[in-house]
Design a protein around this motif. Sequence first.
Motif, PDB file in Angstrom:
ATOM      1  N   SER A 222      43.309  32.381  -5.695  1.00 34.78           N
ATOM      2  CA  SER A 222      42.779  31.021  -5.869  1.00 34.78           C
ATOM      3  C   SER A 222      41.625  30.967  -6.852  1.00 34.78           C
ATOM      4  N   THR A 223      40.933  32.071  -7.050  1.00 34.58           N
ATOM      5  CA  THR A 223      39.839  32.059  -8.031  1.00 34.58           C
ATOM      6  C   THR A 223      40.361  32.090  -9.461  1.00 34.58           C
ATOM      7  N   ALA A 224      41.640  32.432  -9.648  1.00 34.37           N
ATOM      8  CA  ALA A 224      42.249  32.493 -10.999  1.00 34.37           C
ATOM      9  C   ALA A 224      41.430  33.361 -11.952  1.00 34.37           C
ATOM     10  N   GLY A 225      40.861  34.432 -11.437  1.00 35.72           N
ATOM     11  CA  GLY A 225      40.085  35.349 -12.266  1.00 35.72           C
ATOM     12  C   GLY A 225      38.593  35.122 -12.228  1.00 35.72           C
ATOM     13  N   SER A 226      38.142  33.983 -11.686  1.00 38.79           N
ATOM     14  CA  SER A 226      36.698  33.708 -11.656  1.00 38.79           C
ATOM     15  C   SER A 226      35.942  34.692 -10.783  1.00 38.79           C
ATOM     16  N   LEU A 227      36.623  35.355  -9.858  1.00 39.94           N
ATOM     17  CA  LEU A 227      35.980  36.380  -9.043  1.00 39.94           C
ATOM     18  C   LEU A 227      35.323  37.453  -9.904  1.00 39.94           C
ATOM     19  N   PHE A 228      35.834  37.644 -11.117  1.00 42.92           N
ATOM     20  CA  PHE A 228      35.326  38.683 -12.008  1.00 42.92           C
ATOM     21  C   PHE A 228      34.366  38.144 -13.063  1.00 42.92           C
ATOM     22  N   HIS A 229      33.996  36.869 -12.946  1.00 37.91           N
ATOM     23  CA  HIS A 229      33.108  36.254 -13.933  1.00 37.91           C
ATOM     24  C   HIS A 229      31.685  36.071 -13.430  1.00 37.91           C
ATOM     25  N   LEU A 230      31.493  36.005 -12.131  1.00 41.09           N
ATOM     26  CA  LEU A 230      30.158  35.759 -11.585  1.00 41.09           C
ATOM     27  C   LEU A 230      30.031  36.493 -10.260  1.00 41.09           C
TER      28      LEU A 230
END
Length: 263
Positions: free
Chosen positions: A159-167
């Motif tokens: 569900s984060t669509a990769g945002s887990l690895f951005h912040l």
Amino acid sequence: MANPRADRVRAVAALARASVRTRRGQFRVEGPQAVREAVRFAPELVRDVYLSVAAAQRYPEITDDASTAGVHTHLCSPDVLTAMSPDAQGVLAVARPDEAAAADLFSSGRPPQLLAALAQVRDPGNAGTVIRAADAAGADGVLLSAGSVDRHNPKVVRSTAGSLFHLPVIPGVDLAEATAAARSAGMQVLAADGAGQTGLDDADLARPTLWVFGNEAHGLGAAERELADAVVRIPIHGHAESLNLAMAATVCLYSSARALQAS
């Protein structure tokens, strides 16, 4: 890799269980979007990448970034990817958790301007969507209270669509300690609740803010509301009874981001 019954395949499939993730210190990243962001923004966390031959041809940037970072890449049959995860879409990675702590957000050279805290949020789709919204709004991090869903639950990660690895997404946070640290860093603490006394349009959002969002079904408890400087409601102009957690968080975070950029 062609045998869907191989030990390695079963080991990756077992990471769907929280107990296995905790014991091994690993989690699954499923789908091309999430894996692409993992190998691009946090390759040091990625242990292995698994792709079907068709996916490797379709997403050469994933294999290129993985190769550049020295991440092991394995070509697999479609049956193997499906056995690892029915949601892999031909691309899957195994990663380890980062070691970020809440204190790190307040000890860097630049004080945080915008943070989101999730209090007892248990729905993985909601939690992942809030993380994605926080990333899109330019937030400095997301805090998950003790009792919230595991940030490495496969549905959260998807569900984060990769945002887990951005912040930074930090689990097991004591909200009382986090709100105290936020105030020491010059932030205000706002709680979002449909029964809030302050309307979102009347809140002073031009200040650095830690937003607190509550459980999907029960909202914020009295103790959590008392941690806030103000309890803020989003005005409902139509006939909808309310907004769900992820929608409400997106509105609040973007309103803060807009006010901070204008100040």
